[in-house]
Design a protein around this motif. Structure first.
Motif, PDB file in Angstrom:
ATOM      1  N   GLY A 116       1.692   9.283  -6.112  1.00  0.00           N
ATOM      2  CA  GLY A 116       1.777  10.653  -5.618  1.00  0.00           C
ATOM      3  C   GLY A 116       0.824  10.948  -4.482  1.00  0.00           C
ATOM      4  O   GLY A 116       0.467  12.114  -4.253  1.00  0.00           O
ATOM      5  N   ARG A 117       0.426   9.910  -3.726  1.00  0.00           N
ATOM      6  CA  ARG A 117      -0.522  10.113  -2.634  1.00  0.00           C
ATOM      7  C   ARG A 117       0.159  10.215  -1.282  1.00  0.00           C
ATOM      8  O   ARG A 117      -0.490  10.169  -0.250  1.00  0.00           O
ATOM      9  CB  ARG A 117      -1.560   8.991  -2.628  1.00  0.00           C
ATOM     10  N   LEU A 118       1.501  10.356  -1.302  1.00  0.00           N
ATOM     11  CA  LEU A 118       2.257  10.655  -0.096  1.00  0.00           C
ATOM     12  C   LEU A 118       2.991  11.967  -0.321  1.00  0.00           C
ATOM     13  O   LEU A 118       3.387  12.281  -1.451  1.00  0.00           O
ATOM     14  CB  LEU A 118       3.270   9.546   0.215  1.00  0.00           C
ATOM     15  N   PRO A 119       3.200  12.772   0.729  1.00  0.00           N
ATOM     16  CA  PRO A 119       3.894  14.050   0.558  1.00  0.00           C
ATOM     17  C   PRO A 119       5.271  13.878  -0.048  1.00  0.00           C
ATOM     18  O   PRO A 119       6.003  12.954   0.300  1.00  0.00           O
ATOM     19  CB  PRO A 119       3.976  14.597   1.992  1.00  0.00           C
ATOM     20  N   ASP A 120       5.623  14.753  -0.964  1.00  0.00           N
ATOM     21  CA  ASP A 120       6.932  14.706  -1.603  1.00  0.00           C
ATOM     22  C   ASP A 120       7.998  15.131  -0.602  1.00  0.00           C
ATOM     23  O   ASP A 120       7.871  16.146   0.056  1.00  0.00           O
ATOM     24  CB  ASP A 120       6.950  15.646  -2.816  1.00  0.00           C
ATOM     25  N   MET A 121       9.037  14.320  -0.492  1.00  0.00           N
ATOM     26  CA  MET A 121      10.122  14.629   0.445  1.00  0.00           C
ATOM     27  C   MET A 121      11.390  15.046  -0.285  1.00  0.00           C
ATOM     28  O   MET A 121      12.495  14.939   0.215  1.00  0.00           O
ATOM     29  CB  MET A 121      10.395  13.434   1.361  1.00  0.00           C
ATOM     30  N   GLY A 122      11.238  15.450  -1.537  1.00  0.00           N
ATOM     31  CA  GLY A 122      12.379  15.986  -2.265  1.00  0.00           C
ATOM     32  C   GLY A 122      13.236  14.985  -2.971  1.00  0.00           C
ATOM     33  O   GLY A 122      14.359  15.278  -3.353  1.00  0.00           O
ATOM     34  N   VAL A 123      12.743  13.749  -3.153  1.00  0.00           N
ATOM     35  CA  VAL A 123      13.509  12.735  -3.870  1.00  0.00           C
ATOM     36  C   VAL A 123      13.583  13.099  -5.340  1.00  0.00           C
ATOM     37  O   VAL A 123      12.571  13.381  -5.963  1.00  0.00           O
ATOM     38  CB  VAL A 123      12.867  11.344  -3.707  1.00  0.00           C
ATOM     39  N   ASP A 174       0.831  -1.207   0.000  1.00  0.00           N
ATOM     40  CA  ASP A 174       0.000   0.000   0.000  1.00  0.00           C
ATOM     41  C   ASP A 174       0.863   1.253   0.000  1.00  0.00           C
ATOM     42  O   ASP A 174       0.595   2.208  -0.737  1.00  0.00           O
ATOM     43  CB  ASP A 174      -0.920  -0.015   1.218  1.00  0.00           C
ATOM     44  N   THR A 175       1.919   1.242   0.787  1.00  0.00           N
ATOM     45  CA  THR A 175       2.825   2.390   0.823  1.00  0.00           C
ATOM     46  C   THR A 175       3.482   2.617  -0.528  1.00  0.00           C
ATOM     47  O   THR A 175       3.567   3.747  -1.020  1.00  0.00           O
ATOM     48  CB  THR A 175       3.905   2.183   1.903  1.00  0.00           C
ATOM     49  N   ILE A 176       3.936   1.532  -1.152  1.00  0.00           N
ATOM     50  CA  ILE A 176       4.581   1.642  -2.461  1.00  0.00           C
ATOM     51  C   ILE A 176       3.619   2.223  -3.495  1.00  0.00           C
ATOM     52  O   ILE A 176       3.975   3.115  -4.276  1.00  0.00           O
ATOM     53  CB  ILE A 176       5.106   0.265  -2.910  1.00  0.00           C
ATOM     54  N   CYS A 177       2.392   1.740  -3.510  1.00  0.00           N
ATOM     55  CA  CYS A 177       1.403   2.247  -4.465  1.00  0.00           C
ATOM     56  C   CYS A 177       1.126   3.725  -4.240  1.00  0.00           C
ATOM     57  O   CYS A 177       1.006   4.509  -5.198  1.00  0.00           O
ATOM     58  CB  CYS A 177       0.105   1.449  -4.364  1.00  0.00           C
ATOM     59  N   ARG A 178       1.014   4.125  -2.990  1.00  0.00           N
ATOM     60  CA  ARG A 178       0.731   5.528  -2.695  1.00  0.00           C
ATOM     61  C   ARG A 178       1.906   6.425  -3.090  1.00  0.00           C
ATOM     62  O   ARG A 178       1.707   7.558  -3.528  1.00  0.00           O
ATOM     63  CB  ARG A 178       0.382   5.704  -1.219  1.00  0.00           C
TER      64      ARG A 178
END
Length: 461
Positions: free
Chosen positions: A452-459, A444-448
Motif C-alpha cells: 500500500g505504498r503506492l497511490p491507489d488507482m481504483g483497482v 520494489d514496485t511489486i512490494c510497494r
C-alpha cells in the motif's frame, strides 16, 4: 449460483450456441463468478422451456471455450479462468515496462548467432537444408536429439526421435495424434497455459488433479481416472510452471504406476528441468516407455527463436506423431534444427545452460533479498518464482495494478484449471528483466503495491 437464468438471444445461430454465448457474456460481465455452480441440465431446461439435450450441447460448447468445467457427480462450475485470462501469449514489450510476466531464456547469454551462422554457411552441402526432409527429421538431427535427451536422463534410440517446430508444436502434435475431441487429460490444478489454450481449440477437456509439495497426488489421479474416464496426463515434474514444484523420484514411481494401471498416454513436458538443481532425475516416461512421450525443448537453453524440440516417440505411437508433424508443419525447419544440433554436439548448449544457471543464481539471490518476509516458492537456478500474496490481494488484481505502474506479471488465474479455488499468487519471471537493476526495480514496485505504498488507482481487489 444455481438460480442463474441466462438471457438467450434468438438469432440465426442454433439455440445451444446462443446458450454458450450467454454464458460467455455473463462470465465476462462478472455475473457468473469463478467457481460458481451452474444449474443442472434439467433445471435450466425447465427454466428456459427448452430441451435438455440443447442445454447439454450448450454446456459442452461453453466447456470447449474454456468457460465452464463439468465434474461427474458434482455438477457444472464456472472455470476459475473463465474470464479469458488463460493465455500468456507473448505481448509486444512495451517501452519502459519491466517484463516479469514472460519467462525469457536470458537472451544476453544466448550463443553467438553470427558465429553459428558462419560455421553453418561453410558447409559444402548447405543447400540440402532448403530441401524437403522426412517429417521426423534428418538422421543426423535425430541423433543429436537423442544426445540432447540424455541431458534429461533418457537413453533413446535416434529412430525414436521425432523433431518438431518448438515445444508448442510438439504439444499440438501430441494432442492431435493421441486424443479426440471430448476426451479428458489430467493436469495439475495450476499448469502451463499453453496446454489450456491448445486443449480448448481441439475440444479436449482438462481435468484438474490436486497435488502437494511433491507434485500431483497419485491418489487423486487414481480417483480422477475412476471418476472421469481419463485418457491421458500432462506433467511438468522437473519444475512445474508456475509453482516451481519438483517431483521426487518416489512420487514419479507412484504416478507411473497409476498411468500404467489405467493405460494412459503421458505427455511429459519439462522445459525448465535443466535449470533445477535436482533435475533432471529419471523422467516419468522412462518408467512407462510404451505409454510416455517426453518433450525436450531447446528454446529455454539457447534461444527462443530456435523453434526446435525433440519428442521421444514410442514405437506404437511413432507413426501417429509423424503424421501429426506432416499435417501441421510438414517438418521442422532443417536450417534452424541444424544450428541447434551443432550447438548440442559441440558443447555450446551445455556451456550456455551453465552460464544461464549462474545468472539465475544471481537473480534469485537478489529476489530473495527483496522479498524477505514474503512467502514464495522457487529454486536458486530457476527462471521464475511463485509469490503468495497477503489478503486482500488476488493474482488478477495485482497483475492489473502492477501493469498500471509499469510492471508486467502473471496472476494465478492464468494457470488455473477447473473450478478449484484459485490461490492468491503471482508468477514472477526473474529472466524477463533485461538487467539486475530492472529486476530490482520491478520487485520494489511489486512490494510497494502490496504494502500500500503506492497511490491507489481504483483497482478492485
Amino acid at each position: 449460483m444455481t438460480n442463474w437464468v441466462p438471457s438467450i438471444q434468438k438469432n440465426e445461430h442454433p439455440l445451444y450456441q446462443a446458450l454458450a454465448d450467454a454464458i460467455e457474456k455473463d462470465v465476462q460481465a462478472g455475473i457468473l463468478e469463478p467457481g460458481g455452480r451452474l444449474p443442472t441440465h434439467r433445471d435450466l431446461a425447465d427454466l428456459l422451456n427448452i430441451n435438455v439435450s440443447t442445454v447439454t450441447r450448450g454446456y459442452a460448447e461453453a466447456e470447449r471455450r474454456g468457460l465452464i468445467h463439468a465434474r461427474v457427480g458434482c455438477g457444472t462450475f464456472v472455470a476459475s479462468d473463465g474470464g479469458g485470462s488463460s493465455l500468456t501469449a507473448p505481448e509486444p514489450h512495451t517501452t519502459g515496462m519491466v517484463e516479469m510476466g514472460i519467462v525469457t531464456p536470458l537472451y544476453a547469454l544466448d550463443p553467438d548467432i553470427a558465429d553459428g551462422l558462419r560455421r553453418l554457411s561453410s558447409q559444402r552441402d548447405i543447400t540440402r537444408l532448403l530441401h524437403y526432409a522426412a517429417p521426423p527429421g534428418l538422421p543426423g538431427h535425430r541423433s543429436a536429439g537423442a544426445a540432447w535427451m540424455k541431458r534429461y536422463g533418457l537413453d533413446i534410440d535416434p529412430a525414436g526421435i521425432v523433431i518438431t517446430a518448438g515445444g508448442q508444436h510438439a504439444l499440438t502434435c501430441c494432442l492431435t495424434a493421441l486424443f479426440h475431441p471430448g476426451q479428458r487429460i489430467a493436469v495439475d490444478t495450476l499448469t502451463y497455459p499453453g496446454i489450456k489454450s491448445l486443449a480448448a481449440i481441439l475440444g479436449i477437456r482438462l481435468v484438474p488433479v490436486r497435488g502437494d509439495g511433491q507434485g500431483m497426488s497419485p491418489a487423486d489421479l487414481d480417483a480422477a481416472c475412476r471418476r472421469d474416464e481419463i485418457s491421458g496426463i500432462y506433467l511438468m515434474p522437473g519444475m512445474n510452471n508456475p509453482t516451481t514444484v519438483f517431483m521426487p523420484q518416489e512420487r514419479r514411481d507412484e504416478i507411473a504406476a497409476v498411468i500404467r494401471r489405467y493405460g494412459l498416454f503421458l505427455i511429459e513436458d519439462d522445459p525448465y528441468a535443466l535449470m533445477h538443481p535436482l533435475s533432471p532425475g529419471t523422467p516419468v516416461s522412462a518408467r512407462i516407455p510404451e505409454q510416455g512421450i517426453f518433450i525436450a525443448n531447446v528454446s529455454k537453453a539457447f534461444g527462443a527463436g530456435l523453434r526446435v524440440a525433440f519428442l521421444s516417440a514410442p514405437g506404437p505411437l511413432r507413426a501417429d506423431l509423424t503424421e501429426a508433424v506432416l499435417s501441421t508443419a510438414w517438418m521442422a525447419s532443417p536450417i534452424t534444427t541444424e544450428l541447434a544440433c551443432s550447438w548440442i554436439m559441440d558443447g555450446t548448449a551445455d556451456a550456455t545452460v551453465e552460464a544461464k544457471c549462474q545468472e539465475s543464481k544471481r537473480r534469485y539471490a537478489a529476489a530473495a533479498e527483496r522479498l524477505s518476509g514474503y512467502v514464495y516458492q522457487g529454486h536458486e537456478t530457476g527462471f521464475f518464482i511463485w509469490l503468495h500474496l497477503p489478503k486482500p490481494w488476488s493474482g488478477a488484481a495485482l497483475e492489473l495494478r502492477a501493469r498500471e505502474t509499469g510492471v508486467n506479471l502473471f496472476g494465478s488465474e492464468r494457470f488455473s484449471v477447473g473450478h478449484e479455488p484459485v490461490p492468491a499468487a503471482v508468477r514472477l519471471s526473474l529472466s524477463g528483466p533485461a538487467t539486475l537493476e530492472d529486476l530490482d526495480k520491478g520487485l520494489d514496485t511489486i512490494c510497494r503495491i502490496i504494502e500500500g505504498r503506492l497511490p491507489d488507482m481504483g483497482v478492485c481487489l
